[in-house]
Design a protein around this motif. Structure first.
Motif, PDB file in Angstrom:
ATOM      1  N   LYS A  30       1.169  -1.494  -0.028  1.00  0.00           N
ATOM      2  CA  LYS A  30      -0.029   0.114  -0.051  1.00  0.00           C
ATOM      3  C   LYS A  30       0.694   1.451  -0.023  1.00  0.00           C
ATOM      4  CE  LYS A  30      -3.120  -1.340   3.165  1.00  0.00           C
ATOM      5  NZ  LYS A  30      -4.095  -1.620   4.033  1.00  0.00           N
ATOM      6  N   ASP A  31       1.940   1.050   0.818  1.00  0.00           N
ATOM      7  CA  ASP A  31       2.723   1.995   0.769  1.00  0.00           C
ATOM      8  C   ASP A  31       3.532   2.747  -0.968  1.00  0.00           C
ATOM      9  OD1 ASP A  31       4.804   3.965   1.798  1.00  0.00           O
ATOM     10  OD2 ASP A  31       6.068   3.231   1.256  1.00  0.00           O
ATOM     11  N   ILE A  32       3.624   1.307  -1.688  1.00  0.00           N
ATOM     12  CA  ILE A  32       4.213   1.504  -2.732  1.00  0.00           C
ATOM     13  C   ILE A  32       3.468   2.483  -4.045  1.00  0.00           C
ATOM     14  CG2 ILE A  32       5.410   0.490  -4.581  1.00  0.00           C
ATOM     15  CD1 ILE A  32       6.527  -1.513  -2.924  1.00  0.00           C
ATOM     16  N   ALA A  33       1.716   1.468  -3.892  1.00  0.00           N
ATOM     17  CA  ALA A  33       0.880   1.898  -3.931  1.00  0.00           C
ATOM     18  C   ALA A  33       0.942   3.554  -4.278  1.00  0.00           C
ATOM     19  CB  ALA A  33      -0.480   1.163  -3.998  1.00  0.00           C
ATOM     20  N   THR A  34       0.957   4.116  -3.106  1.00  0.00           N
ATOM     21  CA  THR A  34       0.152   5.614  -2.743  1.00  0.00           C
ATOM     22  C   THR A  34       1.761   6.455  -2.878  1.00  0.00           C
ATOM     23  OG1 THR A  34      -0.731   4.502  -0.942  1.00  0.00           O
ATOM     24  CG2 THR A  34      -0.208   7.319  -1.072  1.00  0.00           C
ATOM     25  N   ARG A  35       2.666   6.104  -2.731  1.00  0.00           N
ATOM     26  CA  ARG A  35       3.928   6.459  -3.487  1.00  0.00           C
ATOM     27  C   ARG A  35       4.270   7.010  -5.066  1.00  0.00           C
ATOM     28  NH1 ARG A  35       7.634   7.326   0.240  1.00  0.00           N
ATOM     29  NH2 ARG A  35       7.599   6.363   2.243  1.00  0.00           N
ATOM     30  N   LEU A  36       3.079   5.704  -5.533  1.00  0.00           N
ATOM     31  CA  LEU A  36       3.867   5.521  -7.229  1.00  0.00           C
ATOM     32  C   LEU A  36       2.684   7.026  -8.090  1.00  0.00           C
ATOM     33  CD1 LEU A  36       3.507   1.774  -7.997  1.00  0.00           C
ATOM     34  CD2 LEU A  36       5.212   3.503  -8.843  1.00  0.00           C
ATOM     35  N   ASP A  37       1.372   6.483  -6.540  1.00  0.00           N
ATOM     36  CA  ASP A  37       0.215   7.567  -7.415  1.00  0.00           C
ATOM     37  C   ASP A  37       0.841   8.920  -7.354  1.00  0.00           C
ATOM     38  OD1 ASP A  37      -2.704   7.876  -7.834  1.00  0.00           O
ATOM     39  OD2 ASP A  37      -3.041   8.375  -6.247  1.00  0.00           O
ATOM     40  N   ALA A  38       1.707   9.243  -6.237  1.00  0.00           N
ATOM     41  CA  ALA A  38       1.922  10.915  -6.386  1.00  0.00           C
ATOM     42  C   ALA A  38       2.919  11.110  -7.533  1.00  0.00           C
ATOM     43  CB  ALA A  38       2.378  10.541  -4.193  1.00  0.00           C
ATOM     44  N   ILE A  39       3.879  10.364  -7.507  1.00  0.00           N
ATOM     45  CA  ILE A  39       4.395  10.419  -8.516  1.00  0.00           C
ATOM     46  C   ILE A  39       3.183  10.689  -9.903  1.00  0.00           C
ATOM     47  CG2 ILE A  39       6.412   9.375 -10.399  1.00  0.00           C
ATOM     48  CD1 ILE A  39       6.952   8.160  -8.631  1.00  0.00           C
ATOM     49  N   GLY A  40       2.638  10.446  -9.803  1.00  0.00           N
ATOM     50  CA  GLY A  40       1.239  10.641 -10.979  1.00  0.00           C
ATOM     51  C   GLY A  40       1.216   9.606 -11.862  1.00  0.00           C
TER      52      GLY A  40
END
Length: 394
Positions: A30-40
């Motif tokens: 979930k942390d990785i997914a959230t960070r990927l989303d923050a990148i765009g």
């Protein structure tokens, strides 16, 4: 320059987790997914739901995070895989079959027509249930292009939204990818996705040349995780899309922290010379280089560290010049040191480096103390100003 027409589908949570010895916890995923989303990142392939009940539940949890990115699940062309993806509440499904003669003969063990017909039935089922469908050709790089395009056209006729060209064994070079993209893209009626493996070290280059020639969806993993030698590296692809593809919508300042988290979660650490995320990616030792960089960083940098929210660093070593050393000493508060003392410090730095001694904060302080006869600043001040706690470079 007209920006390239592309999107990213990051597969770190699926293909990346297929890296031998790698397994992410639910919180890590979930942390990785959230960070990927923050990148765009536009699409996150969150997993392979049929693998296990736990895997399906994890994909479902990521689907429920409310991210801007679409969530994709991978599926073989069989009903139970599609149902597992539906249960995981994904937006998109990556449905695939092996298309090369080798895969047809030794994996599917059925006539190609039967394999394709069954796959199209599953495609129809996924479409009927409201999924965005990416129809993938596994081992596409060893499939006759005419056969491949015929399959792609059939998939498009059954309302596939994308088709995937997978270099499953990482056998292609950039020129070979260019040839095949120029052939299949004009003949394919839906957007083409490129999924490149890195067995020859060409995955990122292959992905970029495909993008430049019209491939729309680019598959990546953070830090190049993946089966065997991994996949195209997200960080390298993104930097290239910004600097070569004219794209501005991605927040690259999120990359360094994500890379560090992936290293922490996997125990797979990047070499110092790794582009973009390596410890030396924005570090300089050569006196000639540093002197020019102090005038204009573009003299010896193509990728500006500011793009990633980072700062360039100057390494003290055998190649360090007087001007670089003066810049470092001044930035650390050594404002009263004389030119003669700087030269003496530089000579001792070079001597230490020749003996393969790291010029750590402590070593630098000892050298300066011996030359000047006084302790001008303490280790904590150096460490704070260096922006690089615990490292042997500045």
């Amino acid at each position: 320059m007209k920006p390239w027409n592309v999107e990213i589908c990051d597969v770190t949570l699926r293909d990346g987790e297929q890296t031998p010895g790698v397994s992410f916890t639910p919180d890590e995923k979930k942390d990785i997914a959230t960070r990927l989303d923050a990148i765009g990142i536009e699409i996150i392939e969150a997993g392979f739901p049929i693998v296990s009940v736990h895997e399906k539940e994890m994909v479902r949890e990521i689907s429920r995070l409310g991210l801007s990115a679409k969530i994709c699940g991978l599926a073989r062309a069989c009903r139970e895989d599609v149902d597992a993806s539906l249960d995981a509440e994904v937006d998109m499904i990556g449905l695939f079959i092996g298309t090369s003669d080798l895969h047809i003969k030794f994996k599917h063990k059925k006539p190609r027509e039967v394999v394709v017909e069954n796959a199209l039935e599953q495609l129809d089922y996924a479409v009927d249930h409201g999924l965005i469908v990416r129809f993938g050709a596994e081992d596409a790089s060893r499939t006759d292009p005419d056969i491949l395009v015929d399959i792609y056209r059939q998939a498009a006729g059954h309302k596939a939204d994308y088709v995937t060209f997978a270099d499953t064994t990482g056998r292609l070079t950039p020129l070979e990818v260019a040839m095949v993209m120029k052939d299949i893209i004009p003949r394919t009626p839906v957007p083409v996705a490129i999924h490149a493996h890195n067995d020859l070290g060409c995955a990122t280059a292959n992905t970029l040349i495909a993008a430049e020639l019209g491939a729309f969806q680019l598959h990546t993993t953070m830090n190049g995780l993946g089966e065997r030698a991994g996949n195209a590296r997200l960080e390298e692809v993104l930097v290239s899309l910004v600097l070569k593809g004219g794209l501005t919508r991605y927040d690259l300042t999120e990359i360094p922290a994500l890379s560090e988290k992936i290293q922490e979660y996997t125990g797979i650490y990047m070499p110092a010379t790794k582009p973009v995320t390596g410890a030396n990616a924005f570090a300089h030792e050569s006196g000639i280089h540093i002197a020019a960089i102090l005038e204009n960083p573009e003299t010896y940098e193509f990728v500006p560290p500011e793009l990633l929210g980072l700062e360039r660093r100057f390494i003290l070593g055998k190649h360090t010049g007087k001007r670089a050393l003066m810049h470092i000493l001044t930035s650390f508060g050594y404002n009263t040191i004389t030119d003669e003392q700087v030269i003496q410090v530089l000579e001792k730095v070079k001597d230490r480096s020749e003996g393969k001694c790291s010029i750590s904060q402590q070593v630098l302080r000892e050298i300066i103390s011996r030359v000047t006869g006084e302790d001008l600043i303490n280790d904590d001040t150096i460490r704070e100003n260096s922006g690089c706690p615990g490292r042997d470079i500045y």
